[in-house]
Each structure stands twice: as C-alpha cells, then as structure tokens.
Design a protein around this motif. Structure first.
Motif, PDB file in Angstrom:
ATOM      1  N   UNK A 113      39.802  44.849  47.625  1.00 29.98           N
ATOM      2  CA  UNK A 113      41.196  45.125  47.241  1.00 29.98           C
ATOM      3  C   UNK A 113      42.111  43.973  47.631  1.00 29.98           C
ATOM      4  N   UNK A 114      41.854  43.378  48.784  1.00 31.89           N
ATOM      5  CA  UNK A 114      42.677  42.252  49.240  1.00 31.89           C
ATOM      6  C   UNK A 114      42.548  41.076  48.269  1.00 31.89           C
ATOM      7  N   UNK A 115      41.342  40.788  47.819  1.00 28.80           N
ATOM      8  CA  UNK A 115      41.125  39.670  46.898  1.00 28.80           C
ATOM      9  C   UNK A 115      41.708  39.980  45.520  1.00 28.80           C
ATOM     10  N   UNK A 116      41.480  41.198  45.025  1.00 33.41           N
ATOM     11  CA  UNK A 116      41.981  41.575  43.693  1.00 33.41           C
ATOM     12  C   UNK A 116      43.477  41.853  43.707  1.00 33.41           C
ATOM     13  N   UNK A 117      44.004  42.311  44.835  1.00 38.51           N
ATOM     14  CA  UNK A 117      45.426  42.615  44.921  1.00 38.51           C
ATOM     15  C   UNK A 117      45.817  43.974  44.384  1.00 38.51           C
ATOM     16  N   UNK A 118      44.820  44.797  44.057  1.00 41.60           N
ATOM     17  CA  UNK A 118      45.080  46.144  43.546  1.00 41.60           C
ATOM     18  C   UNK A 118      44.041  47.106  44.093  1.00 41.60           C
ATOM     19  N   UNK A 119      44.299  48.400  43.922  1.00 39.08           N
ATOM     20  CA  UNK A 119      43.354  49.427  44.338  1.00 39.08           C
ATOM     21  C   UNK A 119      42.055  49.298  43.536  1.00 39.08           C
ATOM     22  N   UNK A 120      40.916  49.440  44.220  1.00 40.75           N
ATOM     23  CA  UNK A 120      39.623  49.272  43.543  1.00 40.75           C
ATOM     24  C   UNK A 120      38.778  50.533  43.541  1.00 40.75           C
ATOM     25  N   UNK A 121      39.367  51.674  43.901  1.00 42.34           N
ATOM     26  CA  UNK A 121      38.578  52.910  43.992  1.00 42.34           C
ATOM     27  C   UNK A 121      37.797  53.187  42.715  1.00 42.34           C
ATOM     28  N   UNK A 122      38.452  53.124  41.574  1.00 43.92           N
ATOM     29  CA  UNK A 122      37.811  53.446  40.305  1.00 43.92           C
ATOM     30  C   UNK A 122      36.700  52.444  39.978  1.00 43.92           C
ATOM     31  N   UNK A 123      36.983  51.156  40.133  1.00 47.36           N
ATOM     32  CA  UNK A 123      35.995  50.120  39.805  1.00 47.36           C
ATOM     33  C   UNK A 123      34.768  50.243  40.695  1.00 47.36           C
ATOM     34  N   UNK A 124      34.975  50.413  41.996  1.00 41.33           N
ATOM     35  CA  UNK A 124      33.861  50.533  42.930  1.00 41.33           C
ATOM     36  C   UNK A 124      33.062  51.803  42.646  1.00 41.33           C
ATOM     37  N   UNK A 125      33.752  52.894  42.368  1.00 51.13           N
ATOM     38  CA  UNK A 125      33.058  54.149  42.041  1.00 51.13           C
ATOM     39  C   UNK A 125      32.169  53.989  40.816  1.00 51.13           C
ATOM     40  N   UNK A 126      32.672  53.318  39.797  1.00 49.45           N
ATOM     41  CA  UNK A 126      31.885  53.122  38.569  1.00 49.45           C
ATOM     42  C   UNK A 126      30.682  52.210  38.839  1.00 49.45           C
TER      43      UNK A 126
END
Length: 180
Positions: A113-126
């Motif tokens: 999330x720090x590198x992307x700058x946004x929440x990654x819950x959905x991406x990581x879950x997928x």
C-alpha cells in the motif's frame, strides 16, 4: 515417434504423472535410488525428448522441483475438454500489487500500500484467490503483519522456472508490468 527409451526415465515419468504437485529433485532421486546429478541429467533428457517430439506434455522445472504439465500448444482443446474458464486478465491494480510482491518478497500488505499509495485489500485478495501469491509467514513487528510471496502457480502462470529467471529478464529487456 521414439519416446523415452531409458527405463529410469520411464519410472520418473510415471512418478511425476502420479503426483498432483511438483516433486523436489531430492525426493525423485531418492525414490529412483539414484544420485542427484544423474537424476537431474535424466530429467534434462526427458525435457529435451518431449520438446523435440512436440509431445502433448512437457516437463516443467520450478526452482529445484519438477512436474509434468500440458504442452501450451495443446492447451485450448484440453481446456474445452475440462470446461475450465480461462482466468480473467489481471487488472492494473492487481498487476501493480503482484509486481511489488515479485520484487520485494516477502512483503507485507502495508508495504504494498505504501508503494502503490492506495488501499490494496481487493488486489491482494484477488491475487490470493488466483493462487498467484500466498502467506509466507509473519513479520516480527507490532501486529505481526502477514508476509506475502509468489507461489508455484505464479511460476506456472508466467512460464518461468524460478524467480531468478524472471528477474534475469531485466538484464535482457526492460521489465514492464505487461511482461511479468
């Protein structure tokens, strides 16, 4: 078509065919009652034979483990037979998260999330659902966040035998999200 002629290669083929997962080289050598260099040589010859004959199967090496899999040339009819739906393409957010995991693993969701700058819950879950990443342990820090890394399925999906092969592509060409 000549096929495999060496008895030990035929035994290796039978063992790999019977195994649903990749099998470590050590385990194959032990079951074959051979030393590791001889077993590695037999496996290399098998892979060459399958490739030369454009066989319906191929021997795939992932790190120091082996498995039999469908020759990609013949995958569409196999897919129709098994009626499996192809995996949907990864979204840009999923590709970004996956790229971070590939290059930084083991890595926490917070770092992604720090590198992307946004929440990654959905991406990581997928990515977990697609079995492209998996839990690799926990970070010894407050909250003990989960560490993520790539899976054997990731290596199969991208057609590489190990992360070193993927990372070495950077020496040969510019690595982009589209070609990892």
């Amino acid at each position: 078509m000549p096929g495999l002629t060496n008895e030990r290669e035929k035994i290796l083929e039978a063992m790999l065919f019977a195994s649903p997962d990749s099998v470590p080289l050590e385990k194959l050598a032990e079951a074959l009652d051979c030393d590791i260099p001889l077993t590695r040589g037999l496996l290399a010859h098998m892979a060459e034979t399958y490739a030369r004959e454009n066989a319906g199967i191929q021997l795939q090496q992932m790190e120091d483990a082996y498995r039999l899999c469908t020759n990609p040339d013949y995958f569409p009819p196999v897919q129709r037979l098994l009626q499996k739906r192809p995996r949907r393409a990864l979204s840009p957010a999923q590709l970004e998260a996956l790229a971070i995991v590939v290059f930084k693993q083991p890595v926490t969701r917070g770092v992604i999330e720090e590198i992307r700058g946004v929440n990654t819950d959905s991406a990581v879950s997928r990515l977990l659902e697609y079995n492209l990443i998996e839990e690799k342990g926990r970070l010894d820090a407050p909250g003990r966040p989960i560490l993520f890394g790539t899976t054997e399925e990731f290596l199969l999906f991208y057609g590489v035998s190990g992360l070193n092969e993927l990372l070495n592509k950077n020496d040969q060409e510019e690595l982009t999200l589209e070609n990892i």
